[in-house]
Write a protein that holds these residues in place. Structure first.
Motif, PDB file in Angstrom:
ATOM      1  N   VAL A  20      49.868  40.532  32.017  1.00 15.50           N
ATOM      2  CA  VAL A  20      48.442  40.863  31.860  1.00 15.50           C
ATOM      3  C   VAL A  20      47.681  39.639  31.387  1.00 15.50           C
ATOM      4  O   VAL A  20      46.582  39.350  31.880  1.00 15.50           O
ATOM      5  CB  VAL A  20      48.273  42.044  30.876  1.00 15.50           C
ATOM      6  CG1 VAL A  20      46.804  42.272  30.558  1.00 15.50           C
ATOM      7  CG2 VAL A  20      48.898  43.306  31.433  1.00 15.50           C
ATOM      8  N   ARG A  21      48.240  38.911  30.466  1.00 17.56           N
ATOM      9  CA  ARG A  21      47.581  37.714  29.944  1.00 17.56           C
ATOM     10  C   ARG A  21      47.415  36.655  31.039  1.00 17.56           C
ATOM     11  O   ARG A  21      46.373  36.020  31.149  1.00 17.56           O
ATOM     12  CB  ARG A  21      48.402  37.160  28.787  1.00 17.56           C
ATOM     13  CG  ARG A  21      47.725  36.099  28.017  1.00 17.56           C
ATOM     14  CD  ARG A  21      48.506  35.757  26.772  1.00 17.56           C
ATOM     15  NE  ARG A  21      47.842  34.684  26.065  1.00 17.56           N
ATOM     16  CZ  ARG A  21      48.313  34.079  25.031  1.00 17.56           C
ATOM     17  NH1 ARG A  21      49.491  34.431  24.548  1.00 17.56           N
ATOM     18  NH2 ARG A  21      47.643  33.128  24.444  1.00 17.56           N
ATOM     19  N   MET A  24      55.474  42.575  29.840  1.00 20.37           N
ATOM     20  CA  MET A  24      54.276  43.200  30.348  1.00 20.37           C
ATOM     21  C   MET A  24      53.037  42.481  29.805  1.00 20.37           C
ATOM     22  O   MET A  24      52.103  42.223  30.538  1.00 20.37           O
ATOM     23  CB  MET A  24      54.283  44.680  29.938  1.00 20.37           C
ATOM     24  CG  MET A  24      53.048  45.410  30.250  1.00 20.37           C
ATOM     25  SD  MET A  24      53.062  45.941  31.965  1.00 20.37           S
ATOM     26  CE  MET A  24      51.608  46.890  32.007  1.00 20.37           C
ATOM     27  N   TYR A  25      53.049  42.176  28.535  1.00 22.18           N
ATOM     28  CA  TYR A  25      51.916  41.518  27.903  1.00 22.18           C
ATOM     29  C   TYR A  25      51.657  40.155  28.537  1.00 22.18           C
ATOM     30  O   TYR A  25      50.496  39.772  28.748  1.00 22.18           O
ATOM     31  CB  TYR A  25      52.182  41.385  26.399  1.00 22.18           C
ATOM     32  CG  TYR A  25      51.110  40.642  25.655  1.00 22.18           C
ATOM     33  CD1 TYR A  25      49.873  41.229  25.420  1.00 22.18           C
ATOM     34  CD2 TYR A  25      51.323  39.350  25.201  1.00 22.18           C
ATOM     35  CE1 TYR A  25      48.880  40.546  24.741  1.00 22.18           C
ATOM     36  CE2 TYR A  25      50.340  38.662  24.524  1.00 22.18           C
ATOM     37  CZ  TYR A  25      49.123  39.262  24.289  1.00 22.18           C
ATOM     38  OH  TYR A  25      48.141  38.582  23.626  1.00 22.18           O
ATOM     39  N   GLN A  26      52.715  39.438  28.853  1.00 22.49           N
ATOM     40  CA  GLN A  26      52.553  38.101  29.440  1.00 22.49           C
ATOM     41  C   GLN A  26      51.962  38.179  30.852  1.00 22.49           C
ATOM     42  O   GLN A  26      51.171  37.323  31.247  1.00 22.49           O
ATOM     43  CB  GLN A  26      53.902  37.381  29.468  1.00 22.49           C
ATOM     44  CG  GLN A  26      54.413  37.036  28.083  1.00 22.49           C
ATOM     45  CD  GLN A  26      55.807  36.444  28.131  1.00 22.49           C
ATOM     46  OE1 GLN A  26      56.463  36.475  29.170  1.00 22.49           O
ATOM     47  NE2 GLN A  26      56.267  35.920  26.995  1.00 22.49           N
TER      48      GLN A  26
END
Length: 69
Positions: free
Chosen positions: A5-6, A1-3
């Motif tokens: 958004v990034r 998920m973080y990747q």
């Protein structure tokens, strides 16, 4: 998920930076348009204020004011 958004944030940042590069080009286009409009206005002013055109316009206005209603 973080990747995810990034990656989206990087894409958005790249688009904003790309839009900034075109800002100067738009300004120069507006400047050239203003210069062209002023040049056209000067030419039109000189034509309208020339002797024959001024006389013709004056005659047209006099005929319109002298007409019967």
């Amino acid at each position: 998920m973080y990747q995810v958004v990034r990656a989206r944030l990087r894409a958005l940042t790249a688009r904003v930076r790309g839009a900034r590069r075109d800002a100067g080009m738009v300004t120069s286009e507006y400047a050239m348009g203003i210069v062209a409009a002023v040049a056209f206005a000067v030419v039109l002013y000189r034509v309208v204020n020339s002797g024959p055109v001024s006389t013709a316009l004056r005659n047209i206005v006099q005929q319109a004011l002298d007409g019967r209603m």
